[in-house]
Design a protein around this motif. Structure first.
Motif, PDB file in Angstrom:
ATOM      1  N   MET A  73      34.446  43.344  47.885  1.00  0.00           N
ATOM      2  CA  MET A  73      35.531  43.938  48.655  1.00  0.00           C
ATOM      3  C   MET A  73      35.057  44.219  50.083  1.00  0.00           C
ATOM      4  N   LEU A  74      33.848  44.756  50.212  1.00  0.00           N
ATOM      5  CA  LEU A  74      33.319  45.042  51.549  1.00  0.00           C
ATOM      6  C   LEU A  74      33.131  43.764  52.348  1.00  0.00           C
ATOM      7  N   ARG A  75      32.697  42.689  51.682  1.00  0.00           N
ATOM      8  CA  ARG A  75      32.535  41.419  52.381  1.00  0.00           C
ATOM      9  C   ARG A  75      33.893  40.863  52.837  1.00  0.00           C
TER      10      ARG A  75
ATOM     11  N   VAL B 195      35.992  54.603  57.757  1.00  0.00           N
ATOM     12  CA  VAL B 195      37.109  54.370  56.845  1.00  0.00           C
ATOM     13  C   VAL B 195      36.553  54.287  55.424  1.00  0.00           C
ATOM     14  N   CYS B 196      37.062  55.132  54.547  1.00  0.00           N
ATOM     15  CA  CYS B 196      36.674  55.107  53.141  1.00  0.00           C
ATOM     16  C   CYS B 196      37.653  54.202  52.391  1.00  0.00           C
ATOM     17  N   VAL B 197      37.113  53.281  51.599  1.00  0.00           N
ATOM     18  CA  VAL B 197      37.954  52.356  50.849  1.00  0.00           C
ATOM     19  C   VAL B 197      37.584  52.373  49.374  1.00  0.00           C
ATOM     20  N   LYS B 198      38.535  51.950  48.547  1.00  0.00           N
ATOM     21  CA  LYS B 198      38.239  51.821  47.123  1.00  0.00           C
ATOM     22  C   LYS B 198      39.054  50.688  46.530  1.00  0.00           C
ATOM     23  N   GLN B 199      38.564  50.204  45.401  1.00  0.00           N
ATOM     24  CA  GLN B 199      39.287  49.187  44.665  1.00  0.00           C
ATOM     25  C   GLN B 199      40.222  49.871  43.682  1.00  0.00           C
ATOM     26  N   VAL B 200      41.381  49.269  43.506  1.00  0.00           N
ATOM     27  CA  VAL B 200      42.355  49.785  42.547  1.00  0.00           C
ATOM     28  C   VAL B 200      42.835  48.616  41.691  1.00  0.00           C
ATOM     29  N   PRO B 201      43.324  48.901  40.492  1.00  0.00           N
ATOM     30  CA  PRO B 201      43.845  47.810  39.649  1.00  0.00           C
ATOM     31  C   PRO B 201      45.042  47.133  40.306  1.00  0.00           C
ATOM     32  N   ASP B 202      45.093  45.821  40.174  1.00  0.00           N
ATOM     33  CA  ASP B 202      46.223  45.057  40.697  1.00  0.00           C
ATOM     34  C   ASP B 202      47.333  45.082  39.657  1.00  0.00           C
ATOM     35  N   THR B 203      48.316  45.928  39.882  1.00  0.00           N
ATOM     36  CA  THR B 203      49.398  46.078  38.907  1.00  0.00           C
ATOM     37  C   THR B 203      50.499  45.044  39.080  1.00  0.00           C
ATOM     38  N   SER B 204      50.347  44.150  40.070  1.00  0.00           N
ATOM     39  CA  SER B 204      51.356  43.106  40.230  1.00  0.00           C
ATOM     40  C   SER B 204      51.134  41.973  39.237  1.00  0.00           C
ATOM     41  N   GLY B 205      49.949  41.922  38.643  1.00  0.00           N
ATOM     42  CA  GLY B 205      49.644  40.893  37.648  1.00  0.00           C
ATOM     43  C   GLY B 205      49.667  41.478  36.252  1.00  0.00           C
ATOM     44  N   LYS B 206      48.700  41.076  35.469  1.00  0.00           N
ATOM     45  CA  LYS B 206      48.600  41.534  34.084  1.00  0.00           C
ATOM     46  C   LYS B 206      48.201  43.010  34.052  1.00  0.00           C
ATOM     47  N   VAL B 207      48.982  43.810  33.357  1.00  0.00           N
ATOM     48  CA  VAL B 207      48.675  45.229  33.203  1.00  0.00           C
ATOM     49  C   VAL B 207      48.241  45.455  31.759  1.00  0.00           C
ATOM     50  N   ALA B 208      47.010  45.934  31.589  1.00  0.00           N
ATOM     51  CA  ALA B 208      46.485  46.180  30.246  1.00  0.00           C
ATOM     52  C   ALA B 208      46.458  47.683  29.992  1.00  0.00           C
ATOM     53  N   VAL B 209      46.952  48.052  28.833  1.00  0.00           N
ATOM     54  CA  VAL B 209      47.005  49.467  28.469  1.00  0.00           C
ATOM     55  C   VAL B 209      46.206  49.673  27.188  1.00  0.00           C
ATOM     56  N   LYS B 210      45.377  50.709  27.171  1.00  0.00           N
ATOM     57  CA  LYS B 210      44.606  51.061  25.977  1.00  0.00           C
ATOM     58  C   LYS B 210      45.528  51.744  24.964  1.00  0.00           C
TER      59      LYS B 210
ATOM     60  N   ILE C  18      33.124  51.810  60.834  1.00  0.00           N
ATOM     61  CA  ILE C  18      32.245  51.806  59.667  1.00  0.00           C
ATOM     62  C   ILE C  18      33.115  51.939  58.430  1.00  0.00           C
ATOM     63  N   VAL C  19      32.913  51.048  57.460  1.00  0.00           N
ATOM     64  CA  VAL C  19      33.666  51.090  56.215  1.00  0.00           C
ATOM     65  C   VAL C  19      32.697  51.418  55.086  1.00  0.00           C
ATOM     66  N   VAL C  20      33.055  52.402  54.255  1.00  0.00           N
ATOM     67  CA  VAL C  20      32.198  52.804  53.145  1.00  0.00           C
ATOM     68  C   VAL C  20      33.003  52.856  51.852  1.00  0.00           C
ATOM     69  N   THR C  21      32.282  52.721  50.728  1.00  0.00           N
ATOM     70  CA  THR C  21      32.893  52.859  49.416  1.00  0.00           C
ATOM     71  C   THR C  21      31.872  53.432  48.457  1.00  0.00           C
ATOM     72  N   MET C  22      32.359  54.084  47.422  1.00  0.00           N
ATOM     73  CA  MET C  22      31.496  54.594  46.367  1.00  0.00           C
ATOM     74  C   MET C  22      31.752  53.805  45.087  1.00  0.00           C
ATOM     75  N   GLY C  23      32.238  52.596  45.234  1.00  0.00           N
ATOM     76  CA  GLY C  23      32.584  51.778  44.085  1.00  0.00           C
ATOM     77  C   GLY C  23      31.363  51.225  43.373  1.00  0.00           C
ATOM     78  N   PRO C  24      31.581  50.600  42.221  1.00  0.00           N
ATOM     79  CA  PRO C  24      30.498  49.971  41.470  1.00  0.00           C
ATOM     80  C   PRO C  24      29.987  48.741  42.212  1.00  0.00           C
ATOM     81  N   PRO C  25      28.880  48.154  41.758  1.00  0.00           N
ATOM     82  CA  PRO C  25      28.312  46.989  42.463  1.00  0.00           C
ATOM     83  C   PRO C  25      29.306  45.870  42.786  1.00  0.00           C
ATOM     84  N   PRO C  26      30.295  45.568  41.928  1.00  0.00           N
ATOM     85  CA  PRO C  26      31.255  44.516  42.317  1.00  0.00           C
ATOM     86  C   PRO C  26      32.068  44.848  43.573  1.00  0.00           C
TER      87      PRO C  26
END
Length: 75
Positions: A69-71, A5-20, A57-65
């Motif tokens: 999520m994997l834990r 299973v491939c997983v990734k982190q996504v922004p939580d849009t239910s809270g504060k949404v920041a726009v550039k 098996i769960v894998v991700t290509m995310g950054p170190p943080p």
């Protein structure tokens, strides 16, 4: 049999949404969550594990943080 299973982190849009200023999301200042569709895939894989005894098996290509999520998934 192995289920991967491939997983990734996504922004939580239910809270504060920041726009550039250019109109894109400022992901660095937003909290992240596990992609809800990926959570569904994990649940399906665990169901298969219970039925067949396969290895999940769960894998991700995310950054170190993404290690946190994997834990969380492991728990």
């Amino acid at each position: 049999m192995k289920v991967i299973v491939c997983v990734k982190q996504v922004p939580d849009t239910s809270g504060k949404v920041a726009v550039k200023p250019d109109g894109t999301l400022d992901r660095a200042s937003m909290a992240t969550i596990i992609n809800p569709d990926d959570k569904n895939a994990i649940e399906a894989a665990l169901t298969l594990k219970d039925e067949t005894g396969c290895k999940v098996i769960v894998v991700t290509m995310g950054p170190p943080p993404a290690e946190g999520m994997l834990r969380e998934i492991l728990a």
